[in-house]
Write a protein that holds these residues in place. Structure first.
Motif, PDB file in Angstrom:
ATOM      1  N   LEU A 203      35.467   9.977  30.982  1.00 40.11           N
ATOM      2  CA  LEU A 203      34.137  10.468  30.886  1.00 40.11           C
ATOM      3  C   LEU A 203      33.157   9.607  31.578  1.00 40.11           C
ATOM      4  N   ALA A 204      33.161   8.275  30.943  1.00 39.80           N
ATOM      5  CA  ALA A 204      32.305   7.179  31.215  1.00 39.80           C
ATOM      6  C   ALA A 204      32.460   6.806  32.514  1.00 39.80           C
ATOM      7  N   VAL A 205      33.301   6.706  33.389  1.00 43.89           N
ATOM      8  CA  VAL A 205      33.230   6.567  34.700  1.00 43.89           C
ATOM      9  C   VAL A 205      33.089   7.655  35.632  1.00 43.89           C
ATOM     10  N   GLY A 206      32.592   8.768  34.994  1.00 43.98           N
ATOM     11  CA  GLY A 206      32.357   9.773  36.002  1.00 43.98           C
ATOM     12  C   GLY A 206      33.318  11.232  36.026  1.00 43.98           C
ATOM     13  N   GLY A 207      34.126  11.315  35.026  1.00 42.65           N
ATOM     14  CA  GLY A 207      35.042  12.375  34.834  1.00 42.65           C
ATOM     15  C   GLY A 207      34.275  13.557  34.160  1.00 42.65           C
ATOM     16  N   VAL A 208      34.729  14.651  34.272  1.00 46.43           N
ATOM     17  CA  VAL A 208      33.871  15.887  33.760  1.00 46.43           C
ATOM     18  C   VAL A 208      34.411  16.392  32.597  1.00 46.43           C
ATOM     19  N   GLY A 209      35.703  16.130  32.359  1.00 47.46           N
ATOM     20  CA  GLY A 209      36.399  16.748  31.053  1.00 47.46           C
ATOM     21  C   GLY A 209      37.606  16.466  30.975  1.00 47.46           C
ATOM     22  N   VAL A 210      38.552  17.178  30.270  1.00 47.60           N
ATOM     23  CA  VAL A 210      39.875  17.062  29.911  1.00 47.60           C
ATOM     24  C   VAL A 210      40.932  18.048  30.031  1.00 47.60           C
ATOM     25  N   ILE A 211      42.019  18.049  30.607  1.00 51.92           N
ATOM     26  CA  ILE A 211      43.021  19.034  30.314  1.00 51.92           C
ATOM     27  C   ILE A 211      43.760  18.599  29.277  1.00 51.92           C
ATOM     28  N   SER A 212      43.840  19.557  28.270  1.00 48.82           N
ATOM     29  CA  SER A 212      44.196  18.878  26.861  1.00 48.82           C
ATOM     30  C   SER A 212      45.314  19.459  26.302  1.00 48.82           C
ATOM     31  N   VAL A 213      46.272  18.748  25.721  1.00 45.99           N
ATOM     32  CA  VAL A 213      47.126  19.161  24.894  1.00 45.99           C
ATOM     33  C   VAL A 213      46.937  19.392  23.539  1.00 45.99           C
ATOM     34  N   ALA A 214      46.354  18.435  22.972  1.00 48.40           N
ATOM     35  CA  ALA A 214      45.581  18.399  21.622  1.00 48.40           C
ATOM     36  C   ALA A 214      44.894  19.722  21.245  1.00 48.40           C
ATOM     37  N   ALA A 215      43.976  20.154  22.288  1.00 48.91           N
ATOM     38  CA  ALA A 215      43.143  21.424  22.235  1.00 48.91           C
ATOM     39  C   ALA A 215      44.046  22.373  21.719  1.00 48.91           C
ATOM     40  N   ASN A 216      45.266  22.526  21.867  1.00 46.67           N
ATOM     41  CA  ASN A 216      46.056  23.477  21.225  1.00 46.67           C
ATOM     42  C   ASN A 216      45.721  23.849  19.722  1.00 46.67           C
ATOM     43  N   VAL A 217      45.525  22.810  19.124  1.00 44.92           N
ATOM     44  CA  VAL A 217      45.284  22.848  17.737  1.00 44.92           C
ATOM     45  C   VAL A 217      43.829  22.442  17.372  1.00 44.92           C
ATOM     46  N   MET A 218      43.024  22.103  18.337  1.00 45.50           N
ATOM     47  CA  MET A 218      41.878  21.374  17.806  1.00 45.50           C
ATOM     48  C   MET A 218      40.999  21.726  19.209  1.00 45.50           C
ATOM     49  N   PRO A 219      40.451  22.937  19.404  1.00 44.05           N
ATOM     50  CA  PRO A 219      39.917  23.066  20.776  1.00 44.05           C
ATOM     51  C   PRO A 219      38.548  22.810  20.404  1.00 44.05           C
ATOM     52  N   SER A 220      37.645  23.052  19.306  1.00 42.00           N
ATOM     53  CA  SER A 220      36.302  22.889  18.978  1.00 42.00           C
ATOM     54  C   SER A 220      36.206  21.177  18.839  1.00 42.00           C
ATOM     55  N   VAL A 221      37.140  20.498  18.525  1.00 42.36           N
ATOM     56  CA  VAL A 221      37.216  18.956  18.678  1.00 42.36           C
ATOM     57  C   VAL A 221      36.975  18.559  20.012  1.00 42.36           C
ATOM     58  N   MET A 222      38.023  18.796  20.998  1.00 46.59           N
ATOM     59  CA  MET A 222      37.936  18.185  22.116  1.00 46.59           C
ATOM     60  C   MET A 222      36.565  18.849  23.018  1.00 46.59           C
ATOM     61  N   ASN A 223      36.262  20.111  22.575  1.00 43.08           N
ATOM     62  CA  ASN A 223      35.238  20.709  23.348  1.00 43.08           C
ATOM     63  C   ASN A 223      33.598  19.716  22.926  1.00 43.08           C
ATOM     64  N   GLU A 224      33.405  19.526  21.601  1.00 46.23           N
ATOM     65  CA  GLU A 224      32.465  18.658  21.220  1.00 46.23           C
ATOM     66  C   GLU A 224      32.560  17.301  21.694  1.00 46.23           C
ATOM     67  N   LEU A 225      33.733  16.600  21.872  1.00 48.44           N
ATOM     68  CA  LEU A 225      33.866  15.237  22.474  1.00 48.44           C
ATOM     69  C   LEU A 225      33.274  15.443  23.845  1.00 48.44           C
ATOM     70  N   VAL A 226      33.831  16.245  24.570  1.00 48.15           N
ATOM     71  CA  VAL A 226      32.868  16.383  26.040  1.00 48.15           C
ATOM     72  C   VAL A 226      31.486  16.772  25.869  1.00 48.15           C
ATOM     73  N   ALA A 227      31.254  17.717  25.108  1.00 43.36           N
ATOM     74  CA  ALA A 227      29.740  18.199  25.007  1.00 43.36           C
ATOM     75  C   ALA A 227      28.790  17.143  24.496  1.00 43.36           C
ATOM     76  N   SER A 228      29.332  16.405  23.476  1.00 42.39           N
ATOM     77  CA  SER A 228      28.433  15.409  22.911  1.00 42.39           C
ATOM     78  C   SER A 228      28.000  14.366  23.978  1.00 42.39           C
ATOM     79  N   PHE A 229      28.902  13.900  24.740  1.00 35.01           N
ATOM     80  CA  PHE A 229      28.900  13.228  25.994  1.00 35.01           C
ATOM     81  C   PHE A 229      28.086  13.397  26.914  1.00 35.01           C
TER      82      PHE A 229
END
Length: 319
Positions: A203-229
């Motif tokens: 994200l810091a170098v210009g990415g826009v998000g993540v295609i996530s494995v961990a989001a299978n169990v913590m989707p809100s965590v991964m969403n908040e990581l990107v959204a807060s950035f």
């Protein structure tokens, strides 16, 4: 397709416990409903995490069609994995995904064959003719072939359907250059982290998000990581990245994906079944290490002074 950003889940394929490990459509619908209310912006069915190499043609279509239908009344975008080391097969699945109503497709670099750059370019030019938006999937640790900056740029120039990249090579220098070079294209181009633990650096170098494995169990965590950035609340995004780093790394170290994430999902009561052979379950020792990292992450993310609401798995038992 409009520029996509946020947390995208690389969804597991749930199986029944019968001898055939048949696809559990009811559980699949439950998982999609879970992501629809948890901040996930898109779902990738039938990717690596979805055990696509073990799915028959009929099963692939069942998973994709069920996902699209279940998401129809939500804002979720559906991006099936349609890649293959056979160009004909990749084209057929991409055409089928378009027919079923997919929003885009994720296409892994042709694997095992070890094609030349010219062969890879010709492969994607055939897929480009379908007209469905394409996200490239560069994961050399599994395919044996790395796309590289120059080839990715050539693909984008020759194939208007290519709208993004899932970067799973762990090379931040290269990912940075791809982002910079993509600004020269005549259309939006999204770079997604393909490694959960590298989401914030990308994200810091210009990415826009993540295609996530961990989001299978913590989707809100991964969403908040990107959204807060995106909100420029950098202390928040930094905290989440640091708190989840150990668990995300443990998911990769504990066995071949998706065996570790399925083990955690089953432990938490999501009951998605096991993996199909040749993938097997993880050892008790590795499971204990995974649960330890999950406990550490959970303790950090639920600390009273942390302003993150409702980020953990709703109604699930933590270890």
């Amino acid at each position: 397709m409009q520029l996509l950003n946020g947390s995208v889940v690389a969804l597991v394929t749930p199986f029944h416990g019968d001898n055939d490990q048949s696809v559990n459509r009811e559980k699949l619908v439950e998982l999609i409903e879970f992501h629809a209310i948890s901040g996930t912006v898109a779902i990738v069915p039938c990717g690596t995490t979805g055990e696509s190499p073990t799915l028959s043609d009929d099963e692939w279509e069942t998973v994709v069609s069920t996902t699209i239908e279940a998401a129809r009344s939500t804002s979720l975008k559906i991006i099936p994995g349609t890649g293959s080391n056979s160009t004909r097969e990749a084209v057929r699945r991409t055409e089928q995904a378009a027919k079923l109503g997919a929003d885009a497709c994720l296409v892994v670099t042709p694997y095992y064959n070890r094609p030349s750059p010219e062969g890879i370019l010709a492969h994607y030019q055939e897929l480009d003719k379908v007209g469905l938006p394409i996200i490239l999937y560069d994961i050399p640790s599994r395919t044996g072939v790395e796309l590289g900056v120059e080839l990715i740029m050539a693909l984008c120039e020759k194939c208007p359907s290519i709208i993004g990249l899932k970067a799973s090579n762990g090379n931040l220098d290269q990912i940075t250059e791809i982002v910079y070079r993509s600004y020269q294209l005549d259309r939006p181009f999204s770079v997604f982290s393909g490694d959960d633990s590298l989401t914030l650096p990308i994200l810091a170098v210009g990415g826009v998000g993540v295609i996530s494995v961990a989001a299978n169990v913590m989707p809100s965590v991964m969403n908040e990581l990107v959204a807060s950035f995106e909100r420029r609340e950098l202390n928040q995004s930094k905290f989440i990245a640091q708190a989840s780093h150990g668990f995300c790394r443990a998911l990769l170290k504990s066995g071949s994906n998706p065996a570790p994430i399925k083990a955690i999902m089953n432990h938490l009561g999501l009951n998605v079944g096991g993996c199909r052979l040749p993938l097997s379950g993880i050892s008790n020792e590795k499971m204990a290490a995974l649960l330890h990292e999950l406990q550490i992450m959970t303790a950090k993310l639920t600390a009273p002074h942390i302003p993150i609401d409702d980020i953990l798995i709703k109604g699930q038992k933590l270890p």
